[in-house]
Each structure stands twice: as structure tokens, then as C-alpha cells.
Design a protein around this motif. Structure first.
Motif, PDB file in Angstrom:
ATOM      1  N   THR A 175       4.024   4.291  -3.500  1.00  0.00           N
ATOM      2  CA  THR A 175       3.196   3.103  -3.711  1.00  0.00           C
ATOM      3  C   THR A 175       3.777   2.344  -4.905  1.00  0.00           C
ATOM      4  OG1 THR A 175       1.282   4.320  -2.914  1.00  0.00           O
ATOM      5  CG2 THR A 175       0.836   2.360  -4.263  1.00  0.00           C
ATOM      6  N   ILE A 176       3.890   1.016  -4.793  1.00  0.00           N
ATOM      7  CA  ILE A 176       4.460   0.238  -5.906  1.00  0.00           C
ATOM      8  C   ILE A 176       3.370  -0.626  -6.531  1.00  0.00           C
ATOM      9  CG2 ILE A 176       6.236  -1.400  -6.619  1.00  0.00           C
ATOM     10  CD1 ILE A 176       7.877  -0.658  -4.199  1.00  0.00           C
ATOM     11  N   VAL A 177       3.197  -0.470  -7.852  1.00  0.00           N
ATOM     12  CA  VAL A 177       2.206  -1.248  -8.588  1.00  0.00           C
ATOM     13  C   VAL A 177       2.928  -2.065  -9.650  1.00  0.00           C
ATOM     14  CG1 VAL A 177       0.162  -1.139 -10.066  1.00  0.00           C
ATOM     15  CG2 VAL A 177       0.419   0.493  -8.192  1.00  0.00           C
ATOM     16  N   GLY A 178       2.706  -3.384  -9.642  1.00  0.00           N
ATOM     17  CA  GLY A 178       3.362  -4.280 -10.600  1.00  0.00           C
ATOM     18  C   GLY A 178       2.436  -4.653 -11.735  1.00  0.00           C
ATOM     19  N   PHE A 179       2.980  -4.602 -12.940  1.00  0.00           N
ATOM     20  CA  PHE A 179       2.221  -5.035 -14.123  1.00  0.00           C
ATOM     21  C   PHE A 179       2.778  -6.390 -14.545  1.00  0.00           C
ATOM     22  CE2 PHE A 179      -0.513  -1.486 -15.188  1.00  0.00           C
ATOM     23  CZ  PHE A 179      -0.038  -0.555 -14.287  1.00  0.00           C
ATOM     24  N   PHE A 180       2.034  -7.453 -14.235  1.00  0.00           N
ATOM     25  CA  PHE A 180       2.505  -8.806 -14.505  1.00  0.00           C
ATOM     26  C   PHE A 180       1.537  -9.489 -15.463  1.00  0.00           C
ATOM     27  CE2 PHE A 180       3.697  -7.790 -10.041  1.00  0.00           C
ATOM     28  CZ  PHE A 180       5.075  -7.703 -10.239  1.00  0.00           C
ATOM     29  N   ASP A 181       1.974 -10.652 -16.015  1.00  0.00           N
ATOM     30  CA  ASP A 181       1.118 -11.382 -16.943  1.00  0.00           C
ATOM     31  C   ASP A 181      -0.219 -11.740 -16.304  1.00  0.00           C
ATOM     32  OD1 ASP A 181       3.043 -11.173 -18.798  1.00  0.00           O
ATOM     33  OD2 ASP A 181       3.900 -13.177 -18.434  1.00  0.00           O
ATOM     34  N   ASP A 182      -0.173 -12.009 -14.981  1.00  0.00           N
ATOM     35  CA  ASP A 182      -1.414 -12.428 -14.329  1.00  0.00           C
ATOM     36  C   ASP A 182      -2.184 -11.272 -13.686  1.00  0.00           C
ATOM     37  OD1 ASP A 182       0.384 -11.965 -12.348  1.00  0.00           O
ATOM     38  OD2 ASP A 182      -0.012 -13.799 -11.223  1.00  0.00           O
ATOM     39  N   ILE A 184      -2.585  -6.778 -12.496  1.00  0.00           N
ATOM     40  CA  ILE A 184      -1.977  -5.577 -11.919  1.00  0.00           C
ATOM     41  C   ILE A 184      -2.075  -5.690 -10.405  1.00  0.00           C
ATOM     42  CG2 ILE A 184      -2.065  -3.056 -11.880  1.00  0.00           C
ATOM     43  CD1 ILE A 184      -3.559  -3.216 -14.578  1.00  0.00           C
ATOM     44  N   THR A 185      -0.946  -5.569  -9.733  1.00  0.00           N
ATOM     45  CA  THR A 185      -0.908  -5.874  -8.293  1.00  0.00           C
ATOM     46  C   THR A 185      -0.298  -4.738  -7.486  1.00  0.00           C
ATOM     47  OG1 THR A 185      -0.555  -8.191  -8.884  1.00  0.00           O
ATOM     48  CG2 THR A 185      -0.147  -7.601  -6.600  1.00  0.00           C
ATOM     49  N   LEU A 186      -0.961  -4.401  -6.387  1.00  0.00           N
ATOM     50  CA  LEU A 186      -0.402  -3.443  -5.427  1.00  0.00           C
ATOM     51  C   LEU A 186       0.659  -4.176  -4.608  1.00  0.00           C
ATOM     52  CD1 LEU A 186      -0.710  -0.600  -4.047  1.00  0.00           C
ATOM     53  CD2 LEU A 186      -2.258  -1.716  -2.455  1.00  0.00           C
ATOM     54  N   LEU A 187       1.946  -3.841  -4.839  1.00  0.00           N
ATOM     55  CA  LEU A 187       3.044  -4.558  -4.182  1.00  0.00           C
ATOM     56  C   LEU A 187       3.429  -3.910  -2.853  1.00  0.00           C
ATOM     57  CD1 LEU A 187       5.312  -5.194  -7.285  1.00  0.00           C
ATOM     58  CD2 LEU A 187       3.876  -6.849  -6.107  1.00  0.00           C
ATOM     59  N   GLU A 198      -7.179   3.146  -8.207  1.00  0.00           N
ATOM     60  CA  GLU A 198      -8.338   2.446  -8.775  1.00  0.00           C
ATOM     61  C   GLU A 198      -9.318   3.406  -9.446  1.00  0.00           C
ATOM     62  OE1 GLU A 198      -9.673  -0.127  -5.532  1.00  0.00           O
ATOM     63  OE2 GLU A 198      -8.369  -1.712  -6.333  1.00  0.00           O
ATOM     64  N   SER A 199      -9.267   4.676  -9.050  1.00  0.00           N
ATOM     65  CA  SER A 199     -10.147   5.643  -9.713  1.00  0.00           C
ATOM     66  C   SER A 199      -9.707   5.874 -11.160  1.00  0.00           C
ATOM     67  CB  SER A 199     -10.174   6.969  -8.943  1.00  0.00           C
ATOM     68  OG  SER A 199      -8.956   7.675  -9.142  1.00  0.00           O
ATOM     69  N   VAL A 200      -8.480   5.549 -11.483  1.00  0.00           N
ATOM     70  CA  VAL A 200      -7.997   5.730 -12.859  1.00  0.00           C
ATOM     71  C   VAL A 200      -8.044   4.442 -13.670  1.00  0.00           C
ATOM     72  CG1 VAL A 200      -5.981   6.366 -14.275  1.00  0.00           C
ATOM     73  CG2 VAL A 200      -6.525   7.669 -12.207  1.00  0.00           C
ATOM     74  N   ILE A 201      -7.623   3.296 -13.059  1.00  0.00           N
ATOM     75  CA  ILE A 201      -7.527   2.068 -13.871  1.00  0.00           C
ATOM     76  C   ILE A 201      -8.451   0.943 -13.406  1.00  0.00           C
ATOM     77  CG2 ILE A 201      -5.167   2.523 -14.668  1.00  0.00           C
ATOM     78  CD1 ILE A 201      -4.256   0.412 -12.530  1.00  0.00           C
ATOM     79  N   GLY A 202      -9.335   1.224 -12.448  1.00  0.00           N
ATOM     80  CA  GLY A 202     -10.234   0.167 -11.974  1.00  0.00           C
ATOM     81  C   GLY A 202      -9.546  -0.714 -10.943  1.00  0.00           C
ATOM     82  N   PRO A 203     -10.244  -1.786 -10.494  1.00  0.00           N
ATOM     83  CA  PRO A 203      -9.748  -2.610  -9.389  1.00  0.00           C
ATOM     84  C   PRO A 203      -8.394  -3.256  -9.683  1.00  0.00           C
ATOM     85  CG  PRO A 203     -12.016  -3.165  -9.921  1.00  0.00           C
ATOM     86  CD  PRO A 203     -11.553  -2.220 -10.982  1.00  0.00           C
ATOM     87  N   ILE A 204      -7.538  -3.300  -8.659  1.00  0.00           N
ATOM     88  CA  ILE A 204      -6.248  -3.991  -8.782  1.00  0.00           C
ATOM     89  C   ILE A 204      -6.156  -5.038  -7.675  1.00  0.00           C
ATOM     90  CG2 ILE A 204      -5.051  -2.053  -9.882  1.00  0.00           C
ATOM     91  CD1 ILE A 204      -3.870  -1.311  -7.181  1.00  0.00           C
ATOM     92  N   LYS A 205      -5.222  -5.996  -7.866  1.00  0.00           N
ATOM     93  CA  LYS A 205      -5.034  -7.033  -6.841  1.00  0.00           C
ATOM     94  C   LYS A 205      -4.125  -6.506  -5.737  1.00  0.00           C
ATOM     95  CE  LYS A 205      -3.683 -10.393  -9.811  1.00  0.00           C
ATOM     96  NZ  LYS A 205      -3.320 -11.753 -10.229  1.00  0.00           N
ATOM     97  N   ILE A 206      -4.267  -7.067  -4.564  1.00  0.00           N
ATOM     98  CA  ILE A 206      -3.395  -6.701  -3.449  1.00  0.00           C
ATOM     99  C   ILE A 206      -2.467  -7.869  -3.191  1.00  0.00           C
ATOM    100  CG2 ILE A 206      -3.320  -5.935  -1.028  1.00  0.00           C
ATOM    101  CD1 ILE A 206      -5.032  -4.083  -2.699  1.00  0.00           C
ATOM    102  N   ALA A 207      -1.165  -7.612  -3.175  1.00  0.00           N
ATOM    103  CA  ALA A 207      -0.221  -8.691  -2.890  1.00  0.00           C
ATOM    104  C   ALA A 207      -0.461  -9.166  -1.470  1.00  0.00           C
ATOM    105  CB  ALA A 207       1.216  -8.190  -3.040  1.00  0.00           C
ATOM    106  N   GLY A 208      -0.764 -10.452  -1.326  1.00  0.00           N
ATOM    107  CA  GLY A 208      -1.046 -10.993   0.008  1.00  0.00           C
ATOM    108  C   GLY A 208       0.164 -11.731   0.535  1.00  0.00           C
ATOM    109  N   LYS A 209       0.030 -12.255   1.752  1.00  0.00           N
ATOM    110  CA  LYS A 209       1.159 -12.983   2.345  1.00  0.00           C
ATOM    111  C   LYS A 209       1.483 -14.231   1.546  1.00  0.00           C
ATOM    112  CE  LYS A 209       0.930 -11.132   6.949  1.00  0.00           C
ATOM    113  NZ  LYS A 209      -0.395 -10.512   7.067  1.00  0.00           N
ATOM    114  N   THR A 210       0.475 -14.759   0.819  1.00  0.00           N
ATOM    115  CA  THR A 210       0.721 -15.982   0.057  1.00  0.00           C
ATOM    116  C   THR A 210       1.248 -15.690  -1.347  1.00  0.00           C
ATOM    117  OG1 THR A 210      -1.584 -15.919  -0.621  1.00  0.00           O
ATOM    118  CG2 THR A 210      -1.054 -17.348   1.238  1.00  0.00           C
TER     119      THR A 210
END
Ligand code: TXA
Ligand code: MG
Length: 319
Positions: A175-182, A184-187, A198-210
Motif C-alpha cells: 500500500t502506498i501512502v503519500g505525505f504531501f503539503d495538502d 495524507i493520501t492513499l496513492l 486509519e486505525s493508527v493515524i485517522g482518516p486519509i484521503k483517497i487518490a481519485g481519478k481527478t
């Protein structure tokens, strides 16, 4: 060139120091590895795979100290994930330090790093004491290898060695997770579920098609067998609508299948997502060799590693 399948870790470490690319086992899939300091070998990885040079590589390490050399900044939540899940199927995308060659990062200012949970490769990483860049050991867009013989079939005669590590226990990529200025995103979905993260760091964003392509490797056509594959929510129904005699079926756990399924692989009789993930690529490799007209694969519930398996099957469907 002769390709040996070996368990000799010292021999493999020497090959890596001698500018060679070799295949290594990990808990997810086998990788094609080179020293991150070796430009020639790094370029050779891209040639071997037929991979576009704008698609960065994941760096494999055995200690958190190595992580500190590769990055300029480790956010608190990234460290929390590393502590919770390393060694394991999780890659963290972090701001890169100057140590990381731009061939590895494909010109990005970030680097993806992970600590693989495989005793043989951890030992190799310690013995060589060099971080290793390693993409999955398959030609670009093909099915990833989960056995040494999958790698052998793809690259025999082209690499000097495959380090034997047995069948991969997780069976799908990290699983790839990106830490960006905007944020934390599931890549990329992978061998560690979103829920666990998410059980460790709370909700993350999901990289979408856009989403701007932060993981350039997320080509839609990927992990593809030669045989046409379709995804089904209801295998008996789908099979009823087909008249082809040579159908292969990959079912999650369904057992009430009509006889028309010539070749049937059940991923997990006990409906265990981990077991299903572990068997997925082997099933695709196996059915792809049968000369079938079509492979019908069952969609899983979209939770835990079920979501990862669906992601891979959707990409395999686009060939
Ligand atoms: O489980 C795995 O991750 C396996 C084993 C061998 O460790 N490796 C693997 O590598 O799957 P590969 O190259 O097949 O996939 C790496 C993915 C690509 O989609 C790539 O775009 C993404 O990681 N990636 C690498 N560096 C990145 C970065 N700096 N930013 C965003 N995405 C990155
Ligand atoms: Mg890959």
C-alpha cells in the motif's frame, strides 16, 4: 546469460555491488533490485521492465536509520505508521534527500520507501548495507510475480540471479501512502488495508481519478493477463450469458458454480481476504497459461484487502 535461482545471500550482495540487477523476494511480490547509488543498474531496471522513465521506484531498507538518510523530513504520522507496520506491506512517500538519485524518484522531489517483511531480503539488505530500489519483477503492465518461477519465466537469460524466498505471503503489492503539503493520501491500495492505516493515524484521503498524478505508475491498464478478463458480481448469472467453451473462473468463495466453468480457482473457501490476496496473482498466472477464451473473476466486498483485490481485477479487466 545464465539465470540462477539461489539462496546464497552473500553471492547476491556481491552481484548488487558489481552493478548487476537481481530479483529479490518480498512478502508482497518479487522485485527487480539494484543499488540506489548505481545509475547504470538503475537504468537497466527500466530497460528490463520496459518501464517508462517517469515512473519512480520504491526504495527498500532494513532500518529506520536508513530512512533518515533518504528523506529530509519524516512527519510524525509517517513515523507512527512505520513503527506500527514495518517491516510490512506499506510504502511511504516522503520528501527526498539529495542521496536519492533522480532516476529512482523519476525527477520528483519525493521518494517512496518501505521495509519489506521477508527474512531473506532483510538479511540481504543488511549484508549489502545499501538501500535497494526495486519495482515488481514483471514486464511493464504484466502480472506481478509471487513465485520465483514467475520471475524466471519473465526474465530468464536477462538477469544473473533470482534470490529464492518461496511464495510471497501477502501476494499483492505494498500500500502506498503519500505525505504531501495538502494532506495524507492513499496513492495505491495494497497489502495493508486502508482500515488498518486509519486505525493508527485517522482518516486519509483517497487518490481519485481527478487527483493530479502523484503516483505516475497508476496506469489504468496494469496487472494484465493476455487472456480477456471480466469482473462479475454474480458468477452463475454471468456464466449463463456466455456460450464460450473455454472459460476460467476465479471465485472468492462461491461454490454453487455451473459445470460450464472449465477451470475454477477458489481464492478462499473461508472468505478470508488475506488468503485471497495471497493467491490472486498465482491464479491469474495459472489461468493465463491455459489458453482460455475468457477469465471471469468475482468481485469481492469492498472492505479490507477485498478493496485491493477489486482494484487489481479492475485494472486487469482493461486490457
Ligand atoms: O510491494 C511492492 O511495493 C513491490 C515490492 C517489490 O516491494 N514493489 C512495487 O514496485 O510494487 P512498482 O515499481 O511495481 O510500483 C511502485 C509504485 C509505482 O506505481 C510508482 O509510481 C509508485 O510506486 N511510486 C514510487 N515512487 C513514488 C513517489 N515518489 N511518488 C509517488 N509514487 C511513487
Ligand atoms: Mg509493479
Amino acid at each position: 546469460m545464465e539465470t540462477v535461482i539461489t539462496t546464497d545471500i552473500n553471492y547476491c550482495a556481491d552481484l548488487l555491488k558489481g552493478h548487476e540487477v537481481i530479483a529479490i523476494p518480498t512478502e508482497t511480490v518479487y522485485g527487480l533490485a539494484a543499488s540506489i547509488y548505481d545509475e547504470r543498474a538503475l537504468k537497466h531496471i527500466f530497460t528490463l521492465k520496459g518501464r517508462p522513465s517517469n515512473n519512480p521506484l520504491i526504495v527498500h531498507i532494513y532500518s529506520i536509520d536508513q530512512l533518515k538518510e533518504l528523506t529530509n523530513h519524516i512527519p510524525e504520522k509517517a513515523l507512527a505508521l512505520a513503527k506500527a507496520f514495518w517491516p510490512g506491506p506499506l510504502s511511504l512517500v516522503l520528501p527526498k534527500s539529495d542521496v536519492v538519485n533522480s532516476i529512482v524518484s523519476a525527477g520528483l522531489d519525493t521518494v517512496a520507501v518501505r521495509m519489506p517483511n521477508h527474512p531473506v531480503t532483510l538479511e540481504l539488505l543488511k549484508t549489502a548495507d545499501i538501500p535497494l530500489a526495486a519495482p515488481s519483477a514483471n514486464p511493464f503492465t504484466r502480472i506481478s510475480p509471487t513465485h520465483s518461477h514467475h520471475v524466471y519465466d519473465y526474465f530468464k537469460g536477462q538477469i544473473p540471479a533470482i534470490l529464492e524466498g518461496g511464495p510471497c505471503q501477502v501476494g499483492v503489492e505494498s500500500t502506498i501512502v503519500g505525505f504531501f503539503d495538502d494532506g495524507i493520501t492513499l496513492l495505491r491500495r495494497g497489502g495493508l488495508s486502508r482500515e488498518s492505516i486509519e486505525s493508527v493515524i485517522g482518516p486519509i484521503k483517497i487518490a481519485g481519478k481527478t487527483t493530479k498524478i502523484q503516483a505516475p505508475g497508476m496506469h489504468l491498464k496494469h496487472y494484465a493477463p493476455h487472456t480477456k478478463l471480466i469482473l462479475s458480481n454474480d458468477i452463475p448469472e454471468t456464466l449463463k450469458s456466455m456460450d464460450s467453451p473455454h472459460i476460467g473462473v476465479i471465485a472468492f468463495s462461491t461454490d454453487n458454480l455451473p459445470k460450464s466453468a472449465q477451470t475454477l480457482i477458489i481464492l478462499s473457501k473461508s472468505k478470508d481476504y488475506e488468503e485471497a490476496a495471497q493467491k490472486l496473482y498465482s491464479a491469474l498466472h495459472e489461468l493465463d497459461e491455459e489458453g482460455l477464451d475468457i477469465i471471469v473473476a468475482e468481485r469481492l466486498p469492498d472492505e479490507g484487502l477485498g478493496a485491493t483485490i477489486n482494484d487489481r481485477l479492475e485494472r486487469a479487466q482493461r486490457s
